[in-house]
Scaffold this active site. Structure first.
Site, PDB file in Angstrom:
ATOM      1  N   LYS A   1       4.437   4.866  -8.959  1.00 19.86           N
ATOM      2  CA  LYS A   1       4.010   5.641  -7.793  1.00 19.86           C
ATOM      3  C   LYS A   1       5.248   6.234  -7.149  1.00 19.86           C
ATOM      4  CE  LYS A   1       0.757   4.200  -5.181  1.00 19.86           C
ATOM      5  NZ  LYS A   1      -0.031   3.291  -4.346  1.00 19.86           N
TER       6      LYS A   1
ATOM      7  N   LYS B   1       6.853   7.755  -3.879  1.00 20.12           N
ATOM      8  CA  LYS B   1       6.677   7.921  -2.433  1.00 20.12           C
ATOM      9  C   LYS B   1       7.100   9.342  -2.076  1.00 20.12           C
ATOM     10  CE  LYS B   1       5.458   5.715   0.334  1.00 20.12           C
ATOM     11  NZ  LYS B   1       4.125   5.733   0.968  1.00 20.12           N
TER      12      LYS B   1
ATOM     13  N   ASP C   1       2.234   9.487  -3.272  1.00 20.06           N
ATOM     14  CA  ASP C   1       1.738   9.171  -1.932  1.00 20.06           C
ATOM     15  C   ASP C   1       2.590   9.878  -0.882  1.00 20.06           C
ATOM     16  OD1 ASP C   1       0.821   8.123   0.425  1.00 20.06           O
ATOM     17  OD2 ASP C   1       1.641   6.114   0.114  1.00 20.06           O
TER      18      ASP C   1
ATOM     19  N   ASN D   1       1.738  10.262   2.131  1.00 20.69           N
ATOM     20  CA  ASN D   1       1.350   9.722   3.442  1.00 20.69           C
ATOM     21  C   ASN D   1       0.732  10.771   4.374  1.00 20.69           C
ATOM     22  OD1 ASN D   1       3.889   7.416   2.998  1.00 20.69           O
ATOM     23  ND2 ASN D   1       1.887   6.746   3.689  1.00 20.69           N
TER      24      ASN D   1
ATOM     25  N   GLU E   1      -2.625   9.533  -3.438  1.00 19.14           N
ATOM     26  CA  GLU E   1      -2.845   8.632  -2.287  1.00 19.14           C
ATOM     27  C   GLU E   1      -2.592   9.387  -0.990  1.00 19.14           C
ATOM     28  OE1 GLU E   1      -0.894   4.927  -2.880  1.00 19.14           O
ATOM     29  OE2 GLU E   1      -0.566   4.572  -0.751  1.00 19.14           O
TER      30      GLU E   1
ATOM     31  N   ASN F   1      -4.270   3.864   2.079  1.00 15.18           N
ATOM     32  CA  ASN F   1      -3.995   2.690   2.907  1.00 15.18           C
ATOM     33  C   ASN F   1      -3.913   3.140   4.362  1.00 15.18           C
ATOM     34  OD1 ASN F   1      -1.201   3.786   1.960  1.00 15.18           O
ATOM     35  ND2 ASN F   1      -0.781   2.712   3.878  1.00 15.18           N
TER      36      ASN F   1
ATOM     37  N   ASP G   1      -4.558  -3.967   1.731  1.00 17.62           N
ATOM     38  CA  ASP G   1      -3.439  -4.891   1.906  1.00 17.62           C
ATOM     39  C   ASP G   1      -3.905  -6.135   2.675  1.00 17.62           C
ATOM     40  OD1 ASP G   1      -1.080  -6.159   2.672  1.00 17.62           O
ATOM     41  OD2 ASP G   1      -0.023  -4.281   3.058  1.00 17.62           O
TER      42      ASP G   1
ATOM     43  N   HIS H   1      -1.780  -2.016  -0.907  1.00 15.95           N
ATOM     44  CA  HIS H   1      -0.616  -1.304  -0.382  1.00 15.95           C
ATOM     45  C   HIS H   1       0.487  -2.326  -0.114  1.00 15.95           C
ATOM     46  CE1 HIS H   1       1.154  -1.044   3.738  1.00 15.95           C
ATOM     47  NE2 HIS H   1       1.530   0.172   3.367  1.00 15.95           N
TER      48      HIS H   1
ATOM     49  N   ASN I   1       4.494  -2.966   2.117  1.00 10.03           N
ATOM     50  CA  ASN I   1       5.705  -2.568   2.852  1.00 10.03           C
ATOM     51  C   ASN I   1       6.818  -3.466   2.311  1.00 10.03           C
ATOM     52  OD1 ASN I   1       3.514  -2.111   5.424  1.00 10.03           O
ATOM     53  ND2 ASN I   1       5.053  -0.554   5.149  1.00 10.03           N
TER      54      ASN I   1
HETATM   55  O1  GKR Z   1       7.991   1.757   2.784  1.00  6.94           O
HETATM   56  O2  GKR Z   1       8.384   3.478   3.978  1.00  6.94           O
HETATM   57  C1  GKR Z   1       7.647   2.805   3.290  1.00  6.94           C
HETATM   58  C2  GKR Z   1       6.244   3.258   3.052  1.00  6.94           C
HETATM   59  O3  GKR Z   1       6.083   4.609   3.331  1.00  6.94           O
HETATM   60  C3  GKR Z   1       5.317   2.455   3.900  1.00  6.94           C
HETATM   61  O4  GKR Z   1       5.671   2.541   5.243  1.00  6.94           O
HETATM   62  C4  GKR Z   1       3.898   2.858   3.725  1.00  6.94           C
HETATM   63  O5  GKR Z   1       3.133   2.110   4.608  1.00  6.94           O
HETATM   64  O6  GKR Z   1       4.216   2.384   1.375  1.00  6.94           O
HETATM   65  C5  GKR Z   1       3.349   2.571   2.388  1.00  6.94           C
HETATM   66  C6  GKR Z   1       2.213   3.460   1.976  1.00  6.94           C
HETATM   67  O7  GKR Z   1       1.733   3.314   0.885  1.00  6.94           O
HETATM   68  O8  GKR Z   1       1.752   4.286   2.757  1.00  6.94           O
HETATM   69 MG    MG Z   2       0.238   4.783   1.046  1.00  7.27          MG
END
Ligand code: GKR
Ligand code: MG
Length: 448
Positions: A208, A210, A238, A240, A263, A292, A316, A342, A344
């Site tokens: 995945k 980010k 993802d 976000n 995602e 998530n 989660d 999910h 962190n």
């Molecule tokens: O670790 O910064 C991070 C992620 O962006 C986290 O804050 C997210 O909550 O990984 C997470 C997600 O899947 O949205």
């Molecule tokens: Mg996410």
């Protein structure tokens, strides 16, 4: 020793801890050099110790401490009643406007996290030890699998040298992944190298990325480069919720050949909630959608399900509780939808808990998220479960099946106590890269 019934809780400790992180980039900014967590340690009069781990910060730490009188003195067999008493006693914080994290405002994450999850975990650990069975046998319909598929969580990483913050440098490590993970990785080829190095070490078949860092077109080019390298691998992204609906549809329509799922591609816009917008995204692209962000409690899930906004709920256990997450897994499985989790940043106690929860999830869970690869080596357990060949092993011993290393815990507590602030702040490091940088849920963090 107790005479009859289950053992009684004799002590509950809450120990806040901190660990080290890389300068990982996300929509909310750049990860700081340290992340925080809270540990719960519960002892009973049978001589057992149960443990649990949850998000960090003073808010969650205080919430846990306020539960101590409701836990100590109770029989562990009454864990459901203990949790019910905690729920009934808990009050909604004044600052909690109920928005949750549909805009990834990390100052609201603490309201989505359920502190008592760590207590549920520690009590189930004790109960499993008392009964002599692994925790996953006490959950849902019992153990469904011996190992749990996890994915390689890829991040763009910024150059820590552009800051004067105390990020870890592992360039002397003998481990190729440990050497790599603290360095800048922003180019497509560097993300592919990251994935190759992770595959070599952990055997991942699924990845995945980010997103929410660069323009969507750049991030989708990274996804294409990954798919080229791993033609049989499952690749997800993802951002976000950073993309507008039109942008997300433009980027993802026809992308079935490169993306297994997407995602949280978009969030609320033009007066419509993220659940409505994601339903429109799904109708337009026919791509499986995970979240998530838009279903983090049952009321949100009701609307997400009614609108058919998502196919995969990354429930989660830190948000839903162990039992709640598995209740979600059962419903999704019955409805032909998919469960996952999910993550962190976390330590290995969460890793072990994820293993037990996912081992008990009915159906065919999607490969689990875990940030552990960025923390691997900072073990608080003597026997952290291993990820091999893309699978996380499920500890076999009774309860959680792992042993806390108290010396390491106290070192992590010392690090925590040395920090001026315990709340996650992704803007501070970001401001070294872009002076005056401020969070904007609609702008990838490096796009200003
Ligand atoms: O670790 O910064 C991070 C992620 O962006 C986290 O804050 C997210 O909550 O990984 C997470 C997600 O899947 O949205
Ligand atoms: Mg996410």
């Amino acid at each position: 020793m107790m005479e009859r019934g289950t053992p009684l809780v004799t002590e509950m400790q809450v120990i806040p801890v901190a660990g080290r992180d890389s300068m990982l980039m996300t929509l909310s900014g750049a990860h700081a050099p340290f992340f925080t967590r809270n540990l719960v340690i519960i002892k009973d009069n049978a001589g057992h110790t149960g443990i649990g781990e949850i998000h960090g910060g003073d808010y969650t730490c205080e919430a846990l401490e306020s539960c101590i009188p409701l836990v100590v003195g109770q029989p562990i067999g009454m864990y459901r009643k203990i949790l019910d008493n905690i729920h009934k006693a808990s009050k909604k914080a004044k600052e909690d406007d109920g928005e949750g994290i549909q805009n990834l405002d990390i100052s609201k994450l603490k309201f989505v996290v359920k502190a008592e999850w760590a207590i549920e975990c520690a009590l189930l650990d004790l109960l499993g030890q008392f009964l002599g069975v692994p925790m996953c046998e006490l959950l849902a319909e019992g153990k469904q699998r011996d190992q749990v598929e996890v994915l390689g969580y890829l991040f763009y990483v910024s150059d820590k040298g552009k800051t004067d913050l105390p990020y870890l440098d592992e360039r002397e490590s003998a481990d190729p992944w440990f050497r790599m993970r603290r360095n800048e990785m922003l180019a497509h080829e560097q993300i592919v190298e990251q994935a190759c190095c992770l595959q070599e070490k952990y055997g991942f078949r699924n990845f995945k990325l980010k997103g929410g860092v660069f323009e969507g077109t750049y991030e989708m080019d990274t996804v294409r480069a990954l798919k080229k390298q791993f033609p049989l691998g499952h690749i997800n992204i993802d951002p976000n919720g950073a993309w507008s609906l039109a942008e997300a549809v433009g980027l993802c329509k026809g992308a079935q050949d490169i993306l297994t799922y997407v995602e949280d591609p978009c969030g609320p816009e033009a007066g419509f909630s993220s659940r409505e917008i994601m339903a429109e995204f799904k109708n337009a692209t026919h791509l499986p959608v995970a979240t998530n962000m838009i279903a983090t409690n049952w009321r949100q899930f009701y609307h997400a399900a009614a609108l058919k906004s998502v196919d995969i709920v990354l429930a989660d256990p830190h948000f839903w509780g162990l039992e709640g997450s598995l209740r979600m897994a059962a419903i999704l499985n019955d409805w032909g939808l998919t469960w996952g989790s999910h993550s962190n940043n976390h330590f290995d106690i969460t890793l072990a808990t994820f293993a037990h929860v996912a081992a008990a999830a009915p159906g065919h869970p999607t490969a689990l998220d875990t940030h552990w690869i960025w923390q691997d080596g900072q073990d608080l357990l003597e026997d952290a479960p291993k990820i091999r060949n893309g699978y996380l092993e499920v500890p076999k011993g009774p309860g959680l099946g792992v042993r806390l290393d108290m010396k390491k815990v106290m070192e992590a507590n010392k690090l925590y106590n040395s920090m001026p602030s315990h709340d996650r702040d992704d803007a501070a490091a970001m401001q070294y890269l872009i002076p005056g940088w401020k969070y904007d849920s609609k702008k990838p963090c490096l796009v200003r």
